[in-house]
Design a protein around this motif. Structure first.
Motif, PDB file in Angstrom:
ATOM      1  N   ASP A  80       0.884  -1.168   0.000  1.00  0.00           N
ATOM      2  CA  ASP A  80       0.000   0.000   0.000  1.00  0.00           C
ATOM      3  C   ASP A  80       0.918   1.213   0.000  1.00  0.00           C
ATOM      4  OD1 ASP A  80      -1.349   2.260   1.237  1.00  0.00           O
ATOM      5  OD2 ASP A  80      -2.872   0.909   2.051  1.00  0.00           O
ATOM      6  N   SER A 128      -0.610   6.569  -2.361  1.00  0.00           N
ATOM      7  CA  SER A 128      -1.859   6.897  -1.669  1.00  0.00           C
ATOM      8  C   SER A 128      -2.090   8.381  -1.370  1.00  0.00           C
ATOM      9  CB  SER A 128      -1.947   6.087  -0.357  1.00  0.00           C
ATOM     10  OG  SER A 128      -1.740   4.727  -0.616  1.00  0.00           O
ATOM     11  N   PRO A 129      -2.093   9.200  -2.426  1.00  0.00           N
ATOM     12  CA  PRO A 129      -2.380  10.620  -2.219  1.00  0.00           C
ATOM     13  C   PRO A 129      -3.878  10.845  -2.003  1.00  0.00           C
ATOM     14  CG  PRO A 129      -2.094  10.180  -4.552  1.00  0.00           C
ATOM     15  CD  PRO A 129      -1.847   8.882  -3.836  1.00  0.00           C
ATOM     16  N   ASN A 130      -4.234  12.078  -1.730  1.00  0.00           N
ATOM     17  CA  ASN A 130      -5.640  12.393  -1.497  1.00  0.00           C
ATOM     18  C   ASN A 130      -6.213  13.154  -2.674  1.00  0.00           C
ATOM     19  OD1 ASN A 130      -5.505  11.217   1.108  1.00  0.00           O
ATOM     20  ND2 ASN A 130      -4.387  13.039   1.781  1.00  0.00           N
ATOM     21  N   HIS A 172       4.191  12.135  -0.146  1.00  0.00           N
ATOM     22  CA  HIS A 172       3.694  11.153  -1.112  1.00  0.00           C
ATOM     23  C   HIS A 172       4.787  10.761  -2.099  1.00  0.00           C
ATOM     24  CE1 HIS A 172      -0.344  13.038   0.009  1.00  0.00           C
ATOM     25  NE2 HIS A 172      -0.376  11.800   0.482  1.00  0.00           N
ATOM     26  N   HIS A 200      -3.997   3.462  -2.145  1.00  0.00           N
ATOM     27  CA  HIS A 200      -5.113   3.663  -1.210  1.00  0.00           C
ATOM     28  C   HIS A 200      -5.439   5.163  -1.194  1.00  0.00           C
ATOM     29  CE1 HIS A 200      -7.379   2.144   2.370  1.00  0.00           C
ATOM     30  NE2 HIS A 200      -7.201   3.356   2.841  1.00  0.00           N
ATOM     31  N   GLY A 221      -7.125   8.780  -0.961  1.00  0.00           N
ATOM     32  CA  GLY A 221      -8.154   9.365  -0.099  1.00  0.00           C
ATOM     33  C   GLY A 221      -9.258   9.919  -0.988  1.00  0.00           C
ATOM     34  N   TYR A 280     -11.153   7.315   8.804  1.00  0.00           N
ATOM     35  CA  TYR A 280      -9.892   6.701   8.357  1.00  0.00           C
ATOM     36  C   TYR A 280      -9.689   5.329   9.006  1.00  0.00           C
ATOM     37  CZ  TYR A 280      -4.969   7.036   6.778  1.00  0.00           C
ATOM     38  OH  TYR A 280      -3.756   6.850   6.166  1.00  0.00           O
ATOM     39  N   ASP A 307      -9.477   1.577   7.240  1.00  0.00           N
ATOM     40  CA  ASP A 307      -8.299   0.716   7.321  1.00  0.00           C
ATOM     41  C   ASP A 307      -8.614  -0.631   7.968  1.00  0.00           C
ATOM     42  OD1 ASP A 307      -6.020   1.480   5.921  1.00  0.00           O
ATOM     43  OD2 ASP A 307      -5.727   3.197   7.245  1.00  0.00           O
ATOM     44  N   ARG A 361      -7.575  -7.462   2.696  1.00  0.00           N
ATOM     45  CA  ARG A 361      -6.271  -7.918   2.209  1.00  0.00           C
ATOM     46  C   ARG A 361      -5.887  -9.279   2.788  1.00  0.00           C
ATOM     47  NH1 ARG A 361      -3.826  -1.767   2.598  1.00  0.00           N
ATOM     48  NH2 ARG A 361      -5.211  -0.998   0.959  1.00  0.00           N
ATOM     49  N   TYR A 384       2.639  -1.286   4.485  1.00  0.00           N
ATOM     50  CA  TYR A 384       2.067   0.062   4.361  1.00  0.00           C
ATOM     51  C   TYR A 384       3.202   1.071   4.369  1.00  0.00           C
ATOM     52  CZ  TYR A 384      -2.409  -2.051   5.769  1.00  0.00           C
ATOM     53  OH  TYR A 384      -3.535  -2.817   5.844  1.00  0.00           O
ATOM     54  N   THR A 416       3.953   4.913   4.639  1.00  0.00           N
ATOM     55  CA  THR A 416       3.549   6.307   4.887  1.00  0.00           C
ATOM     56  C   THR A 416       4.592   6.939   5.809  1.00  0.00           C
ATOM     57  OG1 THR A 416       2.406   6.065   7.012  1.00  0.00           O
ATOM     58  CG2 THR A 416       1.133   5.539   5.034  1.00  0.00           C
ATOM     59  N   GLN A 434       2.115   8.313  11.000  1.00  0.00           N
ATOM     60  CA  GLN A 434       0.971   7.390  11.006  1.00  0.00           C
ATOM     61  C   GLN A 434       1.306   6.049  11.662  1.00  0.00           C
ATOM     62  OE1 GLN A 434      -1.708   7.251   7.729  1.00  0.00           O
ATOM     63  NE2 GLN A 434      -0.771   8.981   6.688  1.00  0.00           N
ATOM     64  N   PHE A 489      -1.156   2.633  12.364  1.00  0.00           N
ATOM     65  CA  PHE A 489      -1.012   1.289  11.791  1.00  0.00           C
ATOM     66  C   PHE A 489      -0.781   0.230  12.862  1.00  0.00           C
ATOM     67  CE2 PHE A 489      -0.404   3.768   7.901  1.00  0.00           C
ATOM     68  CZ  PHE A 489      -1.386   3.153   7.146  1.00  0.00           C
TER      69      PHE A 489
HETATM   70  N1  ARG Z   1      -4.061   9.021   2.035  1.00  0.00           N
HETATM   71  C1  ARG Z   1      -3.240   8.891   3.207  1.00  0.00           C
HETATM   72  C2  ARG Z   1      -2.410  10.154   3.385  1.00  0.00           C
HETATM   73  O1  ARG Z   1      -2.225  10.922   2.468  1.00  0.00           O
HETATM   74  C3  ARG Z   1      -2.305   7.711   3.155  1.00  0.00           C
HETATM   75  C4  ARG Z   1      -2.986   6.375   3.085  1.00  0.00           C
HETATM   76  C5  ARG Z   1      -2.084   5.255   3.496  1.00  0.00           C
HETATM   77  N2  ARG Z   1      -2.710   3.966   3.416  1.00  0.00           N
HETATM   78  C6  ARG Z   1      -3.653   3.515   4.256  1.00  0.00           C
HETATM   79  N3  ARG Z   1      -4.109   2.296   4.081  1.00  0.00           N
HETATM   80  N4  ARG Z   1      -4.090   4.226   5.257  1.00  0.00           N
HETATM   81  O2  ARG Z   1      -1.910  10.388   4.463  1.00  0.00           O
END
Ligand code: ARG
Length: 631
Positions: free
Chosen positions: A171, A174-176, A185, A211, A213, A361, A365, A372, A383, A385, A389, A393
């Motif tokens: 994973d 994973s941008p928003n 990112h 993943h 957002g 969020y 997850d 998964r 994962y 990030t 975070q 996790f």
């Molecule tokens: N979109 C989130 C961010 O920009 C990261 C996601 C990471 N993956 C997940 N499964 N939470 O911070």
């Protein structure tokens, strides 16, 4: 595929010589060479040297202490060159635990006993025991040369496979949606892509998940603003290339205290409409996602990144049934009106259902990790990030373990956390006007600087050679260097530490940079061209190891699989960049000490260079670098 044992038949027939059957030490019983466990390797695939030595010593320790249950794992380490190539450090521990009772006077006696029990093999030379019991060893040069021929020169591309194949989900990126991708990112994207490439090389089944957002309350605001600002958006997709600006404008509208049109309320209702499947809201949502996607893809294309988008929205319908199930099993507690899961020793819970009944969020997850591990039957999920975070996790992992979806060691979960990227001032990286930096601009700036430098160098070269690159070739080369420099600089960092984004350091041709590596690569090609020979026309049998620096180079090349094993064990990619950097430094010593062209050893040395080129090229591919044939 037919497997090959690590030792040849000759070796087994060979008499024990000085490698076994030593005299008894102290009052200890005499040791005799143990039976060798034959490791099987597919032909043509590189083999981890350290693992082979480890197996030999595991056999030897077993032979030396046949009655000891729970024999220790052999500890094998690369050694300081003056003592050999590797050393085994088990004698001291074994002396204390069992040796004394068996009549050994010192760790050295135990070291000697282990040495005498080493199975006959053609891999080790010069096995010696130091006074403290450390057993040092050198690898046999003929064995090294043969391994280099069999697994590097005789094959199309360098390859290494892990023992067991796993089903891995990564994973990353994973941008928003509707927000600009920021440097965090970028790190996730760069690290994720290389991680996937390594996992794929070693033979795992890898699913690369983005993943994004793409769900949540902010969409109410965005959609409502879209309807207001672009009433005709259904027929006419607006040009939202400045999506960040669009996001900001929507937010401003949302937070406007003087608004008399009930925007905030409408935005909140819009979320409800979207979540209950209202057609128009869905269309607006899709439009916004699509515009973002196009922008993300520009970056992914530039970086050669492949990803399968499975954003937060994908899990939306899966959340309720999972929470119902968790409730029924007694894993859910109510706290401040929210439905929560409390991981062991954690004050702050994972919020499965928010106080207002919505999902956030954490809920997503929870559904995602279930999907998964349980639905897709992944046995390893990674994962990627920033470290901010990490706790999130760990809570998710704790839940997965508590409820029985995650059953280590059968399944493995990793959070590959990374530090933040800072500007020269040591603060979070921003533009001079305080905006977060656009990724595209960052990559392009690196290329632009690389281009300036290339042109300067080309100017010098022109005077000597008269050759010049075309404008398009320049652009291409500059992009390869610029992007490569940014990528390599990121990957070479200890993942968890913060680092300063510094173009000069990234592009320094003399530092530990992609540029330095590219020069090393181009130099090999230049020597090969000057030889006037095609490498494939030189019989591989001509490779021999003569000098120490030739041997050091070959040995380093053959440590590639061990490096990959290390990377996979702790998911630190800087082991691989370090390996490359060392390789290029060892190459420099090799050239200094060995003339390649115009000497009787020319063919052998050209082959050694070719082996280095192949390994380096493989590393480049894993690190996402595209080398240049000439710089
Ligand atoms: N979109 C989130 C961010 O920009 C990261 C996601 C990471 N993956 C997940 N499964 N939470 O911070």
């Amino acid at each position: 595929m037919k497997a090959k044992p690590i030792a040849t038949v000759e070796a087994k027939k060979k008499d024990k010589g000085d490698k076994g059957g030593a005299a008894p030490a102290g009052n200890m019983p005499a040791g005799k060479p143990a039976k060798m466990t034959v490791l099987k390797f597919a032909p043509g695939i590189m083999r981890p040297i350290q693992k082979q030595i480890k197996q030999l010593f595991a056999d030897a320790i077993k032979g030396a202490f046949p009655d000891v249950k729970d024999q220790p794992e052999p500890v094998i380490q690369p050694s300081r060159p003056q003592f050999g190539d590797f050393q085994c450090n088990n004698a001291m521990g074994l002396f204390k635990a069992h040796g004394k009772a068996m009549g050994a006077r010192s760790p050295k006696d135990v070291g000697e006993l282990i040495m005498s029990c080493l199975p006959a093999n053609d891999l080790l030379d010069n096995v010696n025991v130091a006074p403290q019991g450390f057993i040092s060893m050198k690898l046999n040069s003929k064995w090294l040369a043969k391994l280099a021929k069999d697994t590097v020169l005789d094959v199309e591309g360098v390859d290494y496979k892990a023992d067991t194949k796993r089903n891995v989900v990564v994973d990353f990126s994973s941008p928003n949606i509707a927000k600009e991708m920021h440097v965090g990112h970028l790190r996730s994207t760069i690290i994720g892509e290389s991680t996937c490439r390594i996992l794929e090389m070693v033979g795992h089944d890898v699913t690369r998940l983005n993943h994004t957002g793409d769900w949540g309350t902010q969409f109410g605001m965005l959609i409502e603003y879209m309807r207001e600002a672009y009433p005709d958006y259904v027929n006419n997709m607006p040009d939202l290339s400045d999506l960040q600006g669009f996001y900001k404008a929507a937010k401003k509208r949302f937070e406007d205290e003087n608004d008399t049109t009930n925007f905030k309320k409408r935005a909140q209702m819009r979320v409800v409409a979207l979540q209950s499947g209202d057609k128009e809201s869905l269309l607006a949502w899709k439009t916004i996602c699509e515009i973002s996607r196009v922008q993300f893809n520009i970056i992914y294309d530039k970086l050669g990144v492949t990803l399968e988008e499975r954003g937060e929205s994908y899990y939306n319908d899966l959340i309720s049934p999972i929470i119902t199930d968790l409730k029924a099993k007694g894993f859910v507690k109510e706290s401040d009106g929210a439905q929560c899961f409390f991981p062991e020793g954690q004050e702050v819970p994972l919020i499965l259902v928010k106080g207002d009944g919505g999902f956030g969020y954490d809920s997503t997850d929870t559904a995602a990790i279930h999907h998964r591990l349980v639905t897709s039957k992944a046995d390893w999920v990674i994962y990627i990030t920033d470290l901010g975070q990490e706790t999130h996790f760990f809570k998710v992992f704790d839940l997965a373990k508590t409820v029985g979806w995650h059953t280590p060691p059968k399944t493995r979960l990793d959070h590959m956390g990374f530090g933040v990227v800072q500007g020269a001032d040591g603060k979070r990286f921003r533009t001079s006007s305080g905006e977060s930096v656009k990724l595209i601009d960052l990559l392009d700036e690196a290329s632009r600087r690389a281009e300036v430098e290339l042109k300067r160098r080309q100017g010098d070269a022109d005077e000597k050679t008269g050759s010049a690159l075309s404008e398009a070739e320049f652009k291409d080369a500059a992009e390869q260097i610029g992007y490569g420099a940014v990528r390599y600089f990121d990957l070479k960092q200890n993942r968890k530490t913060n680092y300063k984004f510094d173009y000069d350091q990234m592009l320094d041709p003399k530092g530990n940079t992609a540029v330095y590596l590219f020069y090393a690569y181009a130099r090999i090609l230049s020597i090969q061209r000057k030889s006037g020979k095609a490498m494939k026309d030189i019989p591989n049998s001509e490779l021999t190891i003569g000098s120490n620096s030739e041997r050091a180079l070959i040995l380093h090349l053959l440590k590639f699989p061990d490096t990959i094993e290390t990377v996979m064990s702790d998911l630190n990619l800087h082991w691989l960049t370090e390996y490359c950097y060392d390789l290029c430094n060892i190459l420099t010593t090799f050239y200094t000490e060995n003339r390649v062209l115009g000497v009787p050893e020319e063919n052998s040395r050209l082959l050694i260079c070719e082996a280095a080129r192949k390994v380096l090229l493989k590393c480049f591919n894993l690190l996402g670098l595209k080398p240049l044939d000439r710089i």
